[in-house]
Design a protein around this motif. Structure first.
Motif, PDB file in Angstrom:
ATOM      1  N   PRO A  98       1.298  27.815 -33.126  1.00 11.69           N
ATOM      2  CA  PRO A  98       0.285  29.021 -33.253  1.00 11.69           C
ATOM      3  C   PRO A  98       0.962  30.299 -32.424  1.00 11.69           C
ATOM      4  N   ALA A  99       1.351  29.865 -31.271  1.00 10.11           N
ATOM      5  CA  ALA A  99       1.972  31.185 -30.481  1.00 10.11           C
ATOM      6  C   ALA A  99       3.010  31.868 -31.142  1.00 10.11           C
ATOM      7  N   CYS A 100       4.106  31.054 -31.651  1.00 14.57           N
ATOM      8  CA  CYS A 100       4.976  31.618 -32.289  1.00 14.57           C
ATOM      9  C   CYS A 100       4.722  32.246 -33.603  1.00 14.57           C
ATOM     10  N   GLU A 101       3.857  31.518 -34.554  1.00 16.07           N
ATOM     11  CA  GLU A 101       3.477  32.456 -35.674  1.00 16.07           C
ATOM     12  C   GLU A 101       2.938  33.476 -35.238  1.00 16.07           C
ATOM     13  N   LYS A 102       2.101  33.775 -34.157  1.00 14.27           N
ATOM     14  CA  LYS A 102       1.471  35.183 -33.800  1.00 14.27           C
ATOM     15  C   LYS A 102       2.413  36.024 -33.321  1.00 14.27           C
ATOM     16  N   ARG A 153       4.098  37.507 -36.565  1.00 11.74           N
ATOM     17  CA  ARG A 153       3.378  38.258 -37.388  1.00 11.74           C
ATOM     18  C   ARG A 153       3.203  39.644 -36.642  1.00 11.74           C
ATOM     19  N   GLU A 154       3.113  39.669 -35.167  1.00  9.69           N
ATOM     20  CA  GLU A 154       3.273  40.877 -34.403  1.00  9.69           C
ATOM     21  C   GLU A 154       4.357  41.735 -34.645  1.00  9.69           C
ATOM     22  N   VAL A 172       7.192  33.992 -41.365  1.00 15.01           N
ATOM     23  CA  VAL A 172       5.881  33.745 -41.363  1.00 15.01           C
ATOM     24  C   VAL A 172       5.300  33.142 -42.561  1.00 15.01           C
ATOM     25  N   CYS A 210      10.990  31.565 -29.724  1.00 13.81           N
ATOM     26  CA  CYS A 210      10.409  30.979 -31.218  1.00 13.81           C
ATOM     27  C   CYS A 210      11.562  30.737 -32.315  1.00 13.81           C
TER      28      CYS A 210
END
Length: 175
Positions: free
Chosen positions: A158-162, A165-166, A14, A83
């Motif tokens: 962005p989908a993998c960054e999310k 983070r989750e 992240v 990811c």
């Protein structure tokens, strides 16, 4: 222990994806601008796209051609599997780990991976390479007879960054 390992890896990813990986911005590590691609697509303006299977194959082909054998390791959590790629080297089977590391990085560069950062100090070498929305950290640590070589790649979408983070938040709450 395993959850702590992945939480630490996710936190590092992240920070890397957010551009806070230390030592200034890392070319190619920010999320693809304007990308709405699903996790694992990793498309970038420079053309082409890679998914986790293709990245695994590219790293595996370069590393095995250089004389490395993949070390069995904990699997990447299913939520992050599209990811992240973790290709750890079985150091006990490597004849000359430093030469094989250099040869692997050179082969990846010939295959389109662009080096964006390099750190070399006191027996440790870490190189950042980027390709098609993915960032690859290639590391070789060798001091006092102990050698560790790893290739860890992350999709910068962005989908993998999310997803990272989750996963980090979920693991914070379970420790």
């Amino acid at each position: 222990m395993r959850k702590a390992k992945w939480a630490a890896a996710a936190a590092g990813v992240v920070l890397l994806v957010a551009g806070c990986g230390g030592g200034g911005p890392d070319k190619g590590t920010g999320p693809s601008s304007g990308s709405s691609a699903p996790a694992g697509a990793g498309a970038e303006a420079e053309g082409g796209s890679l998914d986790a299977a293709a990245v695994t194959k590219e790293i595996g082909d370069a590393a095995t051609a250089a004389g490395f054998t993949k070390k069995p390791s904990d699997a990447v959590p299913p939520v992050l599997a599209s990811c992240m790629v973790d290709w750890a080297v079985d150091g006990e089977k490597a004849t000359n780990a430093k030469k094989s590391y250099d040869d692997t990085v050179a082969a990846l560069a010939k295959n389109g991976w662009k080096e964006s950062q390099s750190f070399d100090q006191k027996g440790s070498v870490i190189k950042s390479l980027a390709k098609s929305g993915w960032t690859l950290k290639a590391s070789h640590h060798g001091q006092g007879g102990f050698v560790t070589v790893m290739f860890i790649a992350t999709d910068n979408s962005p989908a993998c960054e999310k997803a990272f983070r989750e996963d980090l938040e979920k693991n914070k709450n379970t420790q």
